[in-house]
Write a protein that holds these residues in place. Structure first.
Motif, PDB file in Angstrom:
ATOM      1  N   ARG A   1     -11.142  -3.460 -11.473  1.00 24.30           N
ATOM      2  CA  ARG A   1     -10.492  -4.267 -10.432  1.00 24.30           C
ATOM      3  C   ARG A   1      -9.583  -5.311 -11.071  1.00 24.30           C
TER       4      ARG A   1
ATOM      5  N   LEU B   1      -6.632   5.290  -3.037  1.00 23.10           N
ATOM      6  CA  LEU B   1      -7.072   6.527  -3.671  1.00 23.10           C
ATOM      7  C   LEU B   1      -6.179   7.629  -3.128  1.00 23.10           C
TER       8      LEU B   1
ATOM      9  N   LEU C   1     -11.112  -0.620  -1.976  1.00 19.64           N
ATOM     10  CA  LEU C   1      -9.778  -0.053  -1.773  1.00 19.64           C
ATOM     11  C   LEU C   1      -9.335  -0.259  -0.333  1.00 19.64           C
TER      12      LEU C   1
ATOM     13  N   ARG D   1      -9.128  -6.248   0.216  1.00 20.18           N
ATOM     14  CA  ARG D   1      -8.950  -4.841  -0.131  1.00 20.18           C
ATOM     15  C   ARG D   1      -7.554  -4.629  -0.714  1.00 20.18           C
TER      16      ARG D   1
ATOM     17  N   ALA E   1      -3.248   0.447  -7.661  1.00 15.68           N
ATOM     18  CA  ALA E   1      -3.387  -0.868  -7.033  1.00 15.68           C
ATOM     19  C   ALA E   1      -2.311  -1.790  -7.575  1.00 15.68           C
TER      20      ALA E   1
ATOM     21  N   VAL F   1      -6.131   6.381  -8.607  1.00 12.18           N
ATOM     22  CA  VAL F   1      -6.232   5.119  -7.885  1.00 12.18           C
ATOM     23  C   VAL F   1      -5.100   4.240  -8.367  1.00 12.18           C
TER      24      VAL F   1
ATOM     25  N   GLY G   1      -5.362  -1.416  -3.082  1.00 13.49           N
ATOM     26  CA  GLY G   1      -5.354  -0.160  -3.820  1.00 13.49           C
ATOM     27  C   GLY G   1      -5.544   1.040  -2.916  1.00 13.49           C
TER      28      GLY G   1
ATOM     29  N   ASP H   1       0.830  -1.200   0.000  1.00  8.12           N
ATOM     30  CA  ASP H   1       0.000   0.000   0.000  1.00  8.12           C
ATOM     31  C   ASP H   1       0.869   1.256   0.000  1.00  8.12           C
TER      32      ASP H   1
ATOM     33  N   ALA I   1     -14.831   4.885  -1.390  1.00  7.96           N
ATOM     34  CA  ALA I   1     -13.561   4.154  -1.554  1.00  7.96           C
ATOM     35  C   ALA I   1     -13.689   2.741  -0.993  1.00  7.96           C
TER      36      ALA I   1
END
Length: 148
Positions: free
Chosen positions: A74, A86, A111, A82, A50, A48, A84, A24, A106
């Motif tokens: 996705r 933002l 996310l 979860r 991920a 975004v 990703g 993350d 979100a």
């Protein structure tokens, strides 16, 4: 209350009890680079990221439309967890209702967290959003604009 965190080149304040993972933090760093790099062009206020991929960049449609679009983007193998981040660059302060709505959107997209950057005045209201972030199961990070 937040705690000061630094992972690699990303330094910020984690708001709430959930912490970004190493993956993350890498996504957050990439997102910060994108919103900072696009700022002079007046676009890309939100992205975004991920699993090291930039999935979407906000153009003129607003952050809500960006999050709706992300649902269709996705990545494979991520249905039940979860993933990703933002990342938003904001110029004016958001009110608590808008912050809660954003965090809810979100979370609905699966996310893992939200990061906000901007002037200290603009991100100040996010300092009180720990309970909201925790309730939505997200980490929340605020990052000050770096000079230059």
């Amino acid at each position: 209350t937040g705690t000061e965190r630094a992972r690699g080149a990303v330094t910020g304040c984690v708001i709430g009890r959930l912490q970004p993972s190493r993956r993350d933090a890498a996504d957050l760093e990439k997102g910060l680079a994108a919103v900072t790099g696009l700022a002079p062009y007046g676009t890309g206020a939100s992205v975004v990221v991920a699993r090291a991929y930039i999935l979407a960049v906000e153009a003129a449609e607003g952050v809500e439309a960006l999050l709706q679009r992300v649902g269709a983007l996705r990545q494979w193998g991520l249905r039940n967890r979860r993933s990703g981040v933002l990342v938003r660059r904001i110029e004016t302060a958001d009110d608590p209702a808008a912050i809660d709505r954003l965090l809810g959107q979100a979370a609905a997209q699966g996310l893992a967290g939200v990061a906000v950057t901007g002037s200290s005045e603009a991100i100040e209201t996010y300092g009180d959003a720990a309970r909201m972030a925790d309730a939505h199961g997200l980490f929340l990070v605020t990052c000050q604009k770096t000079p230059g």
